[in-house]
Write a protein that holds these residues in place. Sequence first.
Motif, PDB file in Angstrom:
ATOM      1  N   LYS A 245       0.668  -1.883  22.909  1.00 14.20           N
ATOM      2  CA  LYS A 245      -0.787  -1.820  22.708  1.00 14.20           C
ATOM      3  C   LYS A 245      -1.134  -1.714  21.224  1.00 14.20           C
ATOM      4  O   LYS A 245      -1.857  -0.816  20.806  1.00 14.20           O
ATOM      5  CB  LYS A 245      -1.386  -0.630  23.464  1.00 14.20           C
ATOM      6  N   ASN A 246      -0.583  -2.617  20.414  1.00 15.21           N
ATOM      7  CA  ASN A 246      -0.934  -2.588  19.005  1.00 15.21           C
ATOM      8  C   ASN A 246      -0.965  -3.983  18.431  1.00 15.21           C
ATOM      9  O   ASN A 246      -0.324  -4.902  18.944  1.00 15.21           O
ATOM     10  CB  ASN A 246       0.041  -1.713  18.214  1.00 15.21           C
ATOM     11  N   LEU A 247      -1.713  -4.140  17.359  1.00 13.91           N
ATOM     12  CA  LEU A 247      -1.767  -5.395  16.631  1.00 13.91           C
ATOM     13  C   LEU A 247      -1.981  -5.081  15.157  1.00 13.91           C
ATOM     14  O   LEU A 247      -2.897  -4.341  14.793  1.00 13.91           O
ATOM     15  CB  LEU A 247      -2.919  -6.277  17.140  1.00 13.91           C
TER      16      LEU A 247
ATOM     17  N   SER B  26      -6.798 -18.160  32.181  1.00 13.62           N
ATOM     18  CA  SER B  26      -5.667 -19.036  31.901  1.00 13.62           C
ATOM     19  C   SER B  26      -4.953 -19.381  33.197  1.00 13.62           C
ATOM     20  O   SER B  26      -4.947 -18.595  34.145  1.00 13.62           O
ATOM     21  CB  SER B  26      -4.697 -18.350  30.933  1.00 13.62           C
ATOM     22  N   ASP B  27      -4.339 -20.540  33.228  1.00 16.20           N
ATOM     23  CA  ASP B  27      -3.535 -20.941  34.381  1.00 16.20           C
ATOM     24  C   ASP B  27      -2.165 -20.266  34.374  1.00 16.20           C
ATOM     25  O   ASP B  27      -1.413 -20.386  35.350  1.00 16.20           O
ATOM     26  CB  ASP B  27      -3.327 -22.464  34.381  1.00 16.20           C
ATOM     27  N   PHE B  28      -1.843 -19.541  33.301  1.00 12.15           N
ATOM     28  CA  PHE B  28      -0.486 -19.020  33.130  1.00 12.15           C
ATOM     29  C   PHE B  28      -0.374 -17.511  33.356  1.00 12.15           C
ATOM     30  O   PHE B  28       0.724 -16.973  33.413  1.00 12.15           O
ATOM     31  CB  PHE B  28       0.020 -19.361  31.722  1.00 12.15           C
ATOM     32  N   PHE B  29      -1.482 -16.819  33.460  1.00 18.70           N
ATOM     33  CA  PHE B  29      -1.446 -15.376  33.684  1.00 18.70           C
ATOM     34  C   PHE B  29      -2.792 -14.911  34.209  1.00 18.70           C
ATOM     35  O   PHE B  29      -3.787 -15.647  34.162  1.00 18.70           O
ATOM     36  CB  PHE B  29      -1.105 -14.621  32.391  1.00 18.70           C
ATOM     37  N   THR B  30      -2.810 -13.677  34.717  1.00 14.05           N
ATOM     38  CA  THR B  30      -4.057 -13.022  35.111  1.00 14.05           C
ATOM     39  C   THR B  30      -4.414 -12.006  34.043  1.00 14.05           C
ATOM     40  O   THR B  30      -3.579 -11.188  33.641  1.00 14.05           O
ATOM     41  CB  THR B  30      -3.893 -12.307  36.461  1.00 14.05           C
ATOM     42  N   TYR B  31      -5.613 -12.064  33.544  1.00 17.56           N
ATOM     43  CA  TYR B  31      -6.062 -11.154  32.489  1.00 17.56           C
ATOM     44  C   TYR B  31      -5.876  -9.702  32.922  1.00 17.56           C
ATOM     45  O   TYR B  31      -6.202  -9.317  34.045  1.00 17.56           O
ATOM     46  CB  TYR B  31      -7.533 -11.411  32.175  1.00 17.56           C
ATOM     47  N   ASN B  32      -5.326  -8.898  32.014  1.00 17.32           N
ATOM     48  CA  ASN B  32      -5.062  -7.482  32.292  1.00 17.32           C
ATOM     49  C   ASN B  32      -6.024  -6.610  31.502  1.00 17.32           C
ATOM     50  O   ASN B  32      -5.869  -6.417  30.292  1.00 17.32           O
ATOM     51  CB  ASN B  32      -3.616  -7.146  31.924  1.00 17.32           C
ATOM     52  N   LYS B  33      -7.029  -6.075  32.187  1.00 12.13           N
ATOM     53  CA  LYS B  33      -8.002  -5.226  31.504  1.00 12.13           C
ATOM     54  C   LYS B  33      -7.441  -3.834  31.214  1.00 12.13           C
ATOM     55  O   LYS B  33      -7.985  -3.096  30.389  1.00 12.13           O
ATOM     56  CB  LYS B  33      -9.268  -5.094  32.352  1.00 12.13           C
ATOM     57  N   ASN B  34      -6.331  -3.480  31.864  1.00 14.18           N
ATOM     58  CA  ASN B  34      -5.802  -2.124  31.732  1.00 14.18           C
ATOM     59  C   ASN B  34      -5.030  -1.884  30.441  1.00 14.18           C
ATOM     60  O   ASN B  34      -4.710  -0.738  30.131  1.00 14.18           O
ATOM     61  CB  ASN B  34      -4.910  -1.799  32.937  1.00 14.18           C
ATOM     62  N   ASN B  35      -4.687  -2.955  29.717  1.00  8.12           N
ATOM     63  CA  ASN B  35      -3.986  -2.729  28.451  1.00  8.12           C
ATOM     64  C   ASN B  35      -4.922  -2.846  27.248  1.00  8.12           C
ATOM     65  O   ASN B  35      -4.496  -3.042  26.115  1.00  8.12           O
ATOM     66  CB  ASN B  35      -2.805  -3.694  28.291  1.00  8.12           C
ATOM     67  N   LYS B  36      -6.214  -2.689  27.498  1.00  8.48           N
ATOM     68  CA  LYS B  36      -7.217  -2.684  26.441  1.00  8.48           C
ATOM     69  C   LYS B  36      -7.837  -1.284  26.365  1.00  8.48           C
ATOM     70  O   LYS B  36      -7.881  -0.565  27.362  1.00  8.48           O
ATOM     71  CB  LYS B  36      -8.318  -3.717  26.714  1.00  8.48           C
ATOM     72  N   PRO B  37      -8.313  -0.859  25.216  1.00  8.04           N
ATOM     73  CA  PRO B  37      -8.317  -1.619  23.963  1.00  8.04           C
ATOM     74  C   PRO B  37      -6.935  -1.658  23.329  1.00  8.04           C
ATOM     75  O   PRO B  37      -6.102  -0.784  23.563  1.00  8.04           O
ATOM     76  CB  PRO B  37      -9.299  -0.851  23.089  1.00  8.04           C
ATOM     77  N   ILE B  38      -6.705  -2.689  22.539  1.00  9.92           N
ATOM     78  CA  ILE B  38      -5.479  -2.807  21.757  1.00  9.92           C
ATOM     79  C   ILE B  38      -5.746  -2.192  20.392  1.00  9.92           C
ATOM     80  O   ILE B  38      -6.761  -2.491  19.753  1.00  9.92           O
ATOM     81  CB  ILE B  38      -5.077  -4.286  21.631  1.00  9.92           C
ATOM     82  N   ASN B  39      -4.877  -1.306  19.965  1.00  7.56           N
ATOM     83  CA  ASN B  39      -5.041  -0.669  18.661  1.00  7.56           C
ATOM     84  C   ASN B  39      -4.799  -1.690  17.550  1.00  7.56           C
ATOM     85  O   ASN B  39      -3.741  -2.314  17.494  1.00  7.56           O
ATOM     86  CB  ASN B  39      -4.058   0.486  18.508  1.00  7.56           C
ATOM     87  N   VAL B  40      -5.761  -1.841  16.676  1.00  4.78           N
ATOM     88  CA  VAL B  40      -5.675  -2.839  15.613  1.00  4.78           C
ATOM     89  C   VAL B  40      -5.644  -2.152  14.254  1.00  4.78           C
ATOM     90  O   VAL B  40      -6.457  -1.272  13.970  1.00  4.78           O
ATOM     91  CB  VAL B  40      -6.863  -3.816  15.656  1.00  4.78           C
TER      92      VAL B  40
ATOM     93  N   LEU C  62     -11.013  -9.424  17.236  1.00  8.62           N
ATOM     94  CA  LEU C  62     -11.291  -7.998  17.382  1.00  8.62           C
ATOM     95  C   LEU C  62     -12.049  -7.718  18.680  1.00  8.62           C
ATOM     96  O   LEU C  62     -11.810  -6.701  19.348  1.00  8.62           O
ATOM     97  CB  LEU C  62     -12.072  -7.484  16.171  1.00  8.62           C
ATOM     98  N   ASP C  63     -12.972  -8.611  19.041  1.00  6.00           N
ATOM     99  CA  ASP C  63     -13.678  -8.463  20.323  1.00  6.00           C
ATOM    100  C   ASP C  63     -12.689  -8.472  21.484  1.00  6.00           C
ATOM    101  O   ASP C  63     -12.796  -7.676  22.423  1.00  6.00           O
ATOM    102  CB  ASP C  63     -14.688  -9.602  20.507  1.00  6.00           C
ATOM    103  N   TYR C  64     -11.737  -9.390  21.431  1.00  9.00           N
ATOM    104  CA  TYR C  64     -10.709  -9.447  22.475  1.00  9.00           C
ATOM    105  C   TYR C  64      -9.929  -8.139  22.527  1.00  9.00           C
ATOM    106  O   TYR C  64      -9.709  -7.577  23.616  1.00  9.00           O
ATOM    107  CB  TYR C  64      -9.767 -10.618  22.224  1.00  9.00           C
ATOM    108  N   CYS C  65      -9.501  -7.639  21.378  1.00 14.74           N
ATOM    109  CA  CYS C  65      -8.714  -6.407  21.335  1.00 14.74           C
ATOM    110  C   CYS C  65      -9.495  -5.212  21.871  1.00 14.74           C
ATOM    111  O   CYS C  65      -8.911  -4.287  22.454  1.00 14.74           O
ATOM    112  CB  CYS C  65      -8.237  -6.132  19.910  1.00 14.74           C
ATOM    113  N   ASN C  66     -10.794  -5.234  21.692  1.00 18.40           N
ATOM    114  CA  ASN C  66     -11.634  -4.151  22.204  1.00 18.40           C
ATOM    115  C   ASN C  66     -11.936  -4.285  23.692  1.00 18.40           C
ATOM    116  O   ASN C  66     -12.588  -3.412  24.280  1.00 18.40           O
ATOM    117  CB  ASN C  66     -12.953  -4.098  21.424  1.00 18.40           C
ATOM    118  N   GLY C  67     -11.460  -5.352  24.312  1.00 17.51           N
ATOM    119  CA  GLY C  67     -11.671  -5.546  25.746  1.00 17.51           C
ATOM    120  C   GLY C  67     -12.982  -6.202  26.086  1.00 17.51           C
ATOM    121  O   GLY C  67     -13.413  -6.179  27.252  1.00 17.51           O
TER     122      GLY C  67
END
Length: 324
Positions: free
Chosen positions: A104-106, A67-81, A56-61
């Motif tokens: 943007k949902n979980l 990660s070596d596989f992507f760059t974190y995207n702060k613009n798609n937070k918060p994720i609706n849970v 939930l903390d992650y979803c709230n931004g």
Amino acid sequence: MKDNEKLPLVSIILLNWNGYEDTIEALESLYQINYPNYNVILVDNNSTNDSINKILDYCNGNTIIKSDFFTYNKNNKPINVTCIKEDEINNETYINHTSFPKSKNLLLIENNENYGFAKGNNIGIKYTIEHDNPEYILLLNNDTVVDPDFLLHMVNHALTDPNIGIIGPKFYYYDFEGSNDTIWCVGSVVDLEHYPGHHSIMDEIKIEDYTEIIECDWVSGAGLLIKTEALPKDYLNTDFFFGCEDVDLAIQVKNNGYKVVTVLNSIIWHKTGMSRKKGSSIKSELNQVKTNLQFIKLHKKHYYTHLPIYAYQIFKLYLKALFN
């Protein structure tokens, strides 16, 4: 390639049990994919640590993922849970999570117990079929990271042939001696004449001879896309707690006339064996031998011919426990 706006809905189901670090990395990679029509369902198998709050903390931004596989995207937070307890799944007042923007949902389903891979996923499968009506369902291990185009490649190939029932990706090791470009799996073969009844198709073919798809007997449940109409009535076989569920599923699907294929330009990186490492290694290996024999017994009439191999496996585990 089909028009993106007309691509079918895919419900992506992840199972978490005390593995929030892996789960969060997997989720972040999913929320950056290029497929336009999907939803994400996270089924928590009664974690005993702080997994729910961390997710939930992650979803709230509040948690930045490195990660070596992507760059974190702060613009798609918060994720609706949307959080649902297992006992509340049939409550008519549930929130339809597909009403949120799909990127943007979980939906978070909290199970009452650790049901293992099959039953845990079945709870998510049943929910999404009843409430979302997806054309495809993707089972994805929480210890994976996906390429942005992995699902687009899978679905586009699936749509070329109505007889394709299960689609798998090319799996790479997440980390193999410091590299992430070593192939782990590209599909597998069912071989009931030899214990454990299945093996990698890479033992029989040269990968470089194939450029698009490989038809095989089964693909790993670590990243398995299945056409909803091809699902068996009871979904995954809950007689298997952990292991062989994906092999058993593919056998049933193929027996119903569908194909199983691997799409080679669909890429997933897998932290292989992370779920098994959480338990006792001896207990896990014993359970794996037991499960493999159970699988052979289910699908081969003269399974008793494998009993000497079973005894040999137990003896090896005993020696390992004795000298470790």
